[in-house]
Design an enzyme around this catalytic site. Sequence first.
Site, mmCIF file in Angstrom:
data_model
loop_
_atom_site.group_PDB
_atom_site.id
_atom_site.type_symbol
_atom_site.label_atom_id
_atom_site.label_comp_id
_atom_site.label_asym_id
_atom_site.label_seq_id
_atom_site.Cartn_x
_atom_site.Cartn_y
_atom_site.Cartn_z
ATOM 1 N N SER A 54 1.029 -5.004 1.219
ATOM 2 C CA SER A 54 0.374 -4.029 0.327
ATOM 3 C C SER A 54 0.273 -4.608 -1.084
ATOM 4 O O SER A 54 -0.621 -4.252 -1.844
ATOM 5 C CB SER A 54 1.158 -2.728 0.304
ATOM 6 O OG SER A 54 1.301 -2.264 1.628
ATOM 7 N N MET A 92 5.541 2.552 3.729
ATOM 8 C CA MET A 92 5.379 3.131 2.391
ATOM 9 C C MET A 92 3.887 3.372 2.127
ATOM 10 O O MET A 92 3.466 3.469 0.975
ATOM 11 C CB MET A 92 5.992 2.217 1.332
ATOM 12 C CG MET A 92 7.499 2.041 1.537
ATOM 13 S SD MET A 92 8.421 1.675 0.044
ATOM 14 C CE MET A 92 7.716 0.120 -0.410
ATOM 15 N N HIS A 116 -2.258 -1.532 6.171
ATOM 16 C CA HIS A 116 -3.167 -2.633 6.508
ATOM 17 C C HIS A 116 -2.907 -3.044 7.955
ATOM 18 O O HIS A 116 -2.092 -2.401 8.649
ATOM 19 C CB HIS A 116 -2.976 -3.805 5.534
ATOM 20 C CG HIS A 116 -1.545 -4.201 5.357
ATOM 21 N ND1 HIS A 116 -0.773 -4.717 6.376
ATOM 22 C CD2 HIS A 116 -0.712 -4.121 4.282
ATOM 23 C CE1 HIS A 116 0.441 -4.970 5.937
ATOM 24 N NE2 HIS A 116 0.513 -4.601 4.671
ATOM 25 N N GLN A 139 14.542 2.134 -3.433
ATOM 26 C CA GLN A 139 14.558 0.699 -3.130
ATOM 27 C C GLN A 139 13.844 -0.135 -4.194
ATOM 28 O O GLN A 139 13.704 -1.343 -4.042
ATOM 29 C CB GLN A 139 13.990 0.422 -1.739
ATOM 30 C CG GLN A 139 12.491 0.622 -1.580
ATOM 31 C CD GLN A 139 12.063 0.502 -0.115
ATOM 32 O OE1 GLN A 139 12.306 1.395 0.691
ATOM 33 N NE2 GLN A 139 11.433 -0.604 0.247
ATOM 34 N N GLN A 145 15.212 -7.653 5.716
ATOM 35 C CA GLN A 145 15.234 -6.194 5.914
ATOM 36 C C GLN A 145 15.562 -5.862 7.379
ATOM 37 O O GLN A 145 16.331 -4.947 7.665
ATOM 38 C CB GLN A 145 13.874 -5.596 5.535
ATOM 39 C CG GLN A 145 13.702 -4.136 5.915
ATOM 40 C CD GLN A 145 12.460 -3.514 5.315
ATOM 41 O OE1 GLN A 145 12.482 -3.102 4.172
ATOM 42 N NE2 GLN A 145 11.376 -3.428 6.066
ATOM 43 N N VAL A 162 1.611 -10.414 10.550
ATOM 44 C CA VAL A 162 0.146 -10.492 10.686
ATOM 45 C C VAL A 162 -0.396 -11.179 9.431
ATOM 46 O O VAL A 162 0.029 -10.870 8.305
ATOM 47 C CB VAL A 162 -0.473 -9.083 10.850
ATOM 48 C CG1 VAL A 162 -1.996 -9.171 10.927
ATOM 49 C CG2 VAL A 162 0.085 -8.422 12.113
ATOM 50 N N GLY A 195 -1.221 -5.266 9.229
ATOM 51 C CA GLY A 195 0.186 -5.537 9.574
ATOM 52 C C GLY A 195 0.841 -4.257 10.086
ATOM 53 O O GLY A 195 1.535 -4.252 11.107
ATOM 54 N N HIS A 196 0.597 -3.152 9.371
ATOM 55 C CA HIS A 196 1.182 -1.871 9.806
ATOM 56 C C HIS A 196 0.583 -1.413 11.136
ATOM 57 O O HIS A 196 1.307 -0.946 12.016
ATOM 58 C CB HIS A 196 0.904 -0.783 8.763
ATOM 59 C CG HIS A 196 1.528 -1.041 7.425
ATOM 60 N ND1 HIS A 196 0.790 -1.385 6.322
ATOM 61 C CD2 HIS A 196 2.816 -0.995 7.020
ATOM 62 C CE1 HIS A 196 1.599 -1.534 5.280
ATOM 63 N NE2 HIS A 196 2.834 -1.316 5.677
ATOM 64 N N GLY A 207 8.223 -5.313 10.733
ATOM 65 C CA GLY A 207 7.542 -6.602 10.743
ATOM 66 C C GLY A 207 8.497 -7.736 10.389
ATOM 67 O O GLY A 207 9.374 -7.589 9.536
HETATM 68 O O1 PAF Z 1 9.152 -2.168 4.763
HETATM 69 C C1 PAF Z 1 8.871 -1.109 4.173
HETATM 70 O O2 PAF Z 1 7.708 -0.737 4.041
HETATM 71 C C2 PAF Z 1 9.984 -0.262 3.586
HETATM 72 O O3 PAF Z 1 11.022 -1.053 3.125
HETATM 73 C C3 PAF Z 1 10.506 0.803 4.570
HETATM 74 C C4 PAF Z 1 11.146 0.164 5.796
HETATM 75 C C5 PAF Z 1 9.357 1.710 5.019
HETATM 76 C C6 PAF Z 1 11.565 1.670 3.897
HETATM 77 O O4 PAF Z 1 11.051 2.328 2.782
#
Ligand code: PAF
Length: 290
Positions: A189, A33, A37, A64, A156, A179, A39-40, A150
């Site tokens: 975030s 989203m 950072h 969501q 999730q 991370v 982690g991504h 992650g």
């Molecule tokens: O983990 C996230 O950042 C969100 O839930 C995702 C998987 C990108 C779906 O919008």
Amino acid sequence: MATPLVIRDRNVMRKLILTNRTMGRRIGFVPTMGSLHAGHTSLVDQAVAECDDVVTSIFVNPSQFGPQEDFEQYPRDFDADFNLLAQHDVRWIFAPDVHEMYPPGDSTRIEISGPAEPYEGTLRPGHFSGVATIVFRLLQAAPSHAVYFGAKDWQQVLVVRKMVHDLKLDVEVVTCPTVRDTDGLALSSRNTYLSKSERKRAPTIYAALEQAEQNWCQGLAIDTIEQKLKDMLSAKEIQIDYADIVHTESLKKISEVSPNTPAIFLIACRVGSTRLIDNILLPSQALSSC
Ligand code: PAF
């Protein structure tokens, strides 16, 4: 490193990926989203290491977020995200607008029972339906060999795995380690919402999880382990939404320390008004990894 190509259109994205697949290239996908950072980028780096091309999506998914949640204030900085991804060898950035993913009048949603029901599913009604719906649509737009998530968002991952299994989606779901900042706070975030004094208190979450891991290894009763964690967080005025030791797959509560049960301590809590989640996998005593 090549500059990533930004794609806004689902069909254009899909055609590009399918063309590259027919050339024998392995595609890795990191859905995000934005507000990226380390982690991504660790997910991106793992995808880059395992695949020929990596696509990252940046899309703040409205479906969501609950009505009282932070969709409007969720941090957005496309230029910073773009520059970061450019340093990590991402080939494509898929950044659709809301109407591209949810055309006017759209009313189709994916509902998942089982892992989507407890914890976040109960406290954030509709959240996992929104996650599953967007992940499904993103995978349609970016039909990749592997998709990276992650472990911080443990539930999730289970929900996405269940969807992939039930709908027989042809994609491998890869879970990557959480991370953390140097003081243990899991990167998120939402950490940007924390005030200075809240940021100082927030590392207690992981410190309490580490204490729980030690207590688990010492064989303390589950109730005692959970209570000690709660006491440690309460002492720092951190409010707990849930803090439970559960089975890693079924998410059912574990009542006794048992050597062969794969266990995870899941926690959701509030530091000030910022809601954070975290977890720790509890070592299997059968493998004497304690
Ligand atoms: O983990 C996230 O950042 C969100 O839930 C995702 C998987 C990108 C779906 O919008």
